[in-house]
Motif scaffolding. Structure first.
Motif, PDB file in Angstrom:
ATOM      1  N   ASN A 114       0.825  -1.219   0.000  1.00  0.00           N
ATOM      2  CA  ASN A 114       0.000   0.000   0.000  1.00  0.00           C
ATOM      3  C   ASN A 114       0.854   1.263   0.000  1.00  0.00           C
ATOM      4  N   LEU A 115       1.979   1.187   0.692  1.00  0.00           N
ATOM      5  CA  LEU A 115       2.875   2.345   0.737  1.00  0.00           C
ATOM      6  C   LEU A 115       3.496   2.608  -0.645  1.00  0.00           C
ATOM      7  N   ALA A 116       3.885   1.533  -1.326  1.00  0.00           N
ATOM      8  CA  ALA A 116       4.442   1.677  -2.680  1.00  0.00           C
ATOM      9  C   ALA A 116       3.402   2.344  -3.582  1.00  0.00           C
ATOM     10  N   LEU A 117       2.142   1.896  -3.479  1.00  0.00           N
ATOM     11  CA  LEU A 117       1.081   2.463  -4.321  1.00  0.00           C
ATOM     12  C   LEU A 117       0.759   3.898  -3.904  1.00  0.00           C
ATOM     13  N   ALA A 118       0.901   4.194  -2.612  1.00  0.00           N
ATOM     14  CA  ALA A 118       0.645   5.555  -2.134  1.00  0.00           C
ATOM     15  C   ALA A 118       1.736   6.502  -2.638  1.00  0.00           C
ATOM     16  N   LEU A 119       2.981   6.046  -2.658  1.00  0.00           N
ATOM     17  CA  LEU A 119       4.075   6.879  -3.194  1.00  0.00           C
ATOM     18  C   LEU A 119       3.817   7.159  -4.677  1.00  0.00           C
ATOM     19  N   LYS A 120       3.331   6.139  -5.375  1.00  0.00           N
ATOM     20  CA  LYS A 120       2.982   6.302  -6.798  1.00  0.00           C
ATOM     21  C   LYS A 120       1.859   7.341  -6.934  1.00  0.00           C
ATOM     22  N   ALA A 121       0.821   7.223  -6.084  1.00  0.00           N
ATOM     23  CA  ALA A 121      -0.302   8.164  -6.145  1.00  0.00           C
ATOM     24  C   ALA A 121       0.160   9.598  -5.880  1.00  0.00           C
ATOM     25  N   GLU A 122       1.258   9.733  -5.135  1.00  0.00           N
ATOM     26  CA  GLU A 122       1.776  11.071  -4.839  1.00  0.00           C
ATOM     27  C   GLU A 122       2.749  11.558  -5.915  1.00  0.00           C
ATOM     28  N   GLY A 123       2.933  10.760  -6.971  1.00  0.00           N
ATOM     29  CA  GLY A 123       3.703  11.251  -8.114  1.00  0.00           C
ATOM     30  C   GLY A 123       5.066  10.621  -8.322  1.00  0.00           C
TER      31      GLY A 123
ATOM     32  N   ILE B 147       1.290   8.852   5.108  1.00  0.00           N
ATOM     33  CA  ILE B 147       2.535   8.178   5.515  1.00  0.00           C
ATOM     34  C   ILE B 147       3.571   8.284   4.387  1.00  0.00           C
ATOM     35  N   ALA B 148       3.105   8.121   3.129  1.00  0.00           N
ATOM     36  CA  ALA B 148       4.024   8.190   1.982  1.00  0.00           C
ATOM     37  C   ALA B 148       4.699   9.563   1.915  1.00  0.00           C
ATOM     38  N   ARG B 149       3.933  10.622   2.132  1.00  0.00           N
ATOM     39  CA  ARG B 149       4.510  11.978   2.076  1.00  0.00           C
ATOM     40  C   ARG B 149       5.512  12.170   3.212  1.00  0.00           C
ATOM     41  N   LYS B 150       5.107  11.712   4.421  1.00  0.00           N
ATOM     42  CA  LYS B 150       6.009  11.861   5.572  1.00  0.00           C
ATOM     43  C   LYS B 150       7.307  11.094   5.339  1.00  0.00           C
ATOM     44  N   LEU B 151       7.163   9.884   4.801  1.00  0.00           N
ATOM     45  CA  LEU B 151       8.334   9.045   4.567  1.00  0.00           C
ATOM     46  C   LEU B 151       9.271   9.681   3.543  1.00  0.00           C
ATOM     47  N   GLY B 152       8.693  10.181   2.434  1.00  0.00           N
ATOM     48  CA  GLY B 152       9.506  10.845   1.415  1.00  0.00           C
ATOM     49  C   GLY B 152      10.232  12.045   2.003  1.00  0.00           C
ATOM     50  N   ALA B 153       9.524  12.799   2.861  1.00  0.00           N
ATOM     51  CA  ALA B 153      10.135  13.989   3.466  1.00  0.00           C
ATOM     52  C   ALA B 153      11.240  13.574   4.446  1.00  0.00           C
ATOM     53  N   GLU B 154      11.012  12.509   5.210  1.00  0.00           N
ATOM     54  CA  GLU B 154      12.049  12.038   6.142  1.00  0.00           C
ATOM     55  C   GLU B 154      13.321  11.665   5.378  1.00  0.00           C
ATOM     56  N   LEU B 155      13.127  11.013   4.230  1.00  0.00           N
ATOM     57  CA  LEU B 155      14.288  10.636   3.402  1.00  0.00           C
ATOM     58  C   LEU B 155      15.028  11.879   2.918  1.00  0.00           C
TER      59      LEU B 155
END
Ligand SMILES: Nc1ncnc2c1ncn2[C@@H]1O[C@H](COP(=O)(O)OP(=O)(O)OP(=O)(O)O)[C@@H](O)[C@H]1O
Length: 371
Positions: free
Chosen positions: A128-137, A346-354
């Motif tokens: 779900n996280l992989a698909l959420a990152l995709k949904a965020e672009g 969670i996907a946005r937070k994770l990308g920002a943490e990275l």
């Protein structure tokens, strides 16, 4: 100060108030003004029409509309501006926490999703996280490294995919719901891998990772085998991981194992980007009553203790399981649901943490340069 990666073509008179307004707009995930966060890459004006380019280091496409509206309203107070044309893009850098390991061709960043114990919903969360990152672009791939129970082929609805090898050296990845996927489950039948010992399993996984012909990816998600033993340690040392995420339930036993996971990544210098608490609460579908079948606040307590963010908490929800069983995970089958919203957050937070990890590591390098 005008930075080298920026193209600001405004008079000093206009540049200063424009930058002040953009700096006052604090990004909720980077926790910095847009100028300090280095998101403002180009500014120009013609006929009172301001052209603004923003480049984010993390994917947040579902927020673009609100961001543009908010920025436009704020800039419109300036007399020199009648209209704002805002272009937003997402561009992550190539980044690994382990620079001595060769990068994976075409892959910018690698995120390991781990759990100290089996059955906490690690694969469900990874997919779900992989698909959420995709949904965020973002462009995303997923590697099913859960060698003793590869579940991703079923979760993505592609159990019959078989990789091809057009050049005799590399394998093709599957494509499902817009993300690329590779799994040992595409190659082995039944329990073949279950008898492999640690080093053999870790070697096979490293091979699977490196010999897959990944398309251009912003993020490669690795669904790690559950536990914190030899395979996990070896795998963490062989793969150019950018950061790790630990999935846990709020139960005591799962939390004790999550702590072992944090310690393991610490040993191999991989930053833990955060904790995701799965099956955190149950909402009664009849009356809406919220129950905590596995206890409360466990994830936030260990997040606090180890000083890592709690990226989010997912409910125990029948739709999460059913949509997975049907091969259409929640994020694609019910994009408007509350659960999908949590995964995207969670996907946005994770990308920002990275992205923030990279800033920290760049600072360290520039300090040593000055010495
Ligand atoms: N939040 C949730 N709500 C309801 N069911 C869930 C949730 N998360 C996971 N599940 C279900 O729990 C089961 C185990 O999930 P999953 O396979 O993702 O766990 P895992 O930690 O990867 O397990 P293992 O490590 O043993 O492979 C699956 O049937 C899945 O659909």
């Amino acid at each position: 100060m005008v930075k080298s990666h920026t193209n600001y073509q405004l008079s000093d008179e206009l540049l200063s108030p424009v930058l002040d307004i953009l700096e006052a707009f604090v990004d909720p995930y980077l926790k910095k003004g847009l100028v300090s966060a280095e998101c403002v890459t180009a500014l120009s004006i013609s006929d009172k029409r301001l052209q603004l380019s923003l480049v984010y280091p993390y994917p947040c496409m579902t927020q673009y509309r609100d961001t543009v509206m908010a920025i436009t309203n704020r800039l419109a107070v300036l007399d020199a501006i009648d209209e704002v044309e805002c272009e937003i893009d997402f561009q992550p850098r190539v980044y690994s926490a382990l620079p001595s390991i060769a990068p994976i061709p075409n892959v910018k960043q690698v995120i390991a999703i781990a759990s100290g114990k089996g059955g906490v919903g690690k694969s469900t969360t990874a997919v779900n996280l992989a698909l959420a990152l995709k949904a965020e672009g973002a462009e995303v791939g997923i590697l099913d490294a859960d060698i003793y129970g590869p579940s991703i082929p079923l979760m993505l609805g592609i159990p019959n995919f078989r990789p091809q090898s057009p050049d005799g050296k590399h394998m093709t990845a599957a494509l499902a719901h817009g993300i690329s996927a590779q799994s040992i489950g595409f190659m082995l039948s039944g329990d073949e891998a279950a008898v492999w010992r640690g080093p053999m399993a870790a070697g096979a996984l490293a091979q699977l990772l490196n010999e897959t012909q990944w398309p251009e990816l912003d993020y490669l998600i690795i669904d790690m085998p559950p536990g914190t033993g030899d395979i996990q340690l070896t795998l963490s040392q062989k793969v150019p991981v950018s950061g790790a995420v630990i999935v846990t339930t709020p139960q005591d036993i799962a939390l004790a194992d999550a702590k072992k996971g944090i310690t393991m990544f610490g040993k191999v210098n991989i930053p833990v980007l955060g904790i995701i608490e799965n099956m955190s609460f149950h909402l009664c579908p009849e009356c809406g009553h919220k129950e905590h079948p596995f206890g409360t606040h466990g994830g936030s307590q260990i997040a606090q203790k180890y000083n890592v963010p709690l990226l989010g908490s997912l409910p125990l929800h029948i739709n999460i399981r059913e949509s997975m069983d049907n091969g259409t995970p929640s994020v694609v089958s019910e994009p408007e649901s509350e659960v999908s919203g949590i995964y995207r957050e969670i996907a946005r937070k994770l990308g920002a943490e990275l992205a923030l990890q990279q800033v920290t590591s760049t600072v360290k390098i520039s300090i040593s340069d000055d010495e």
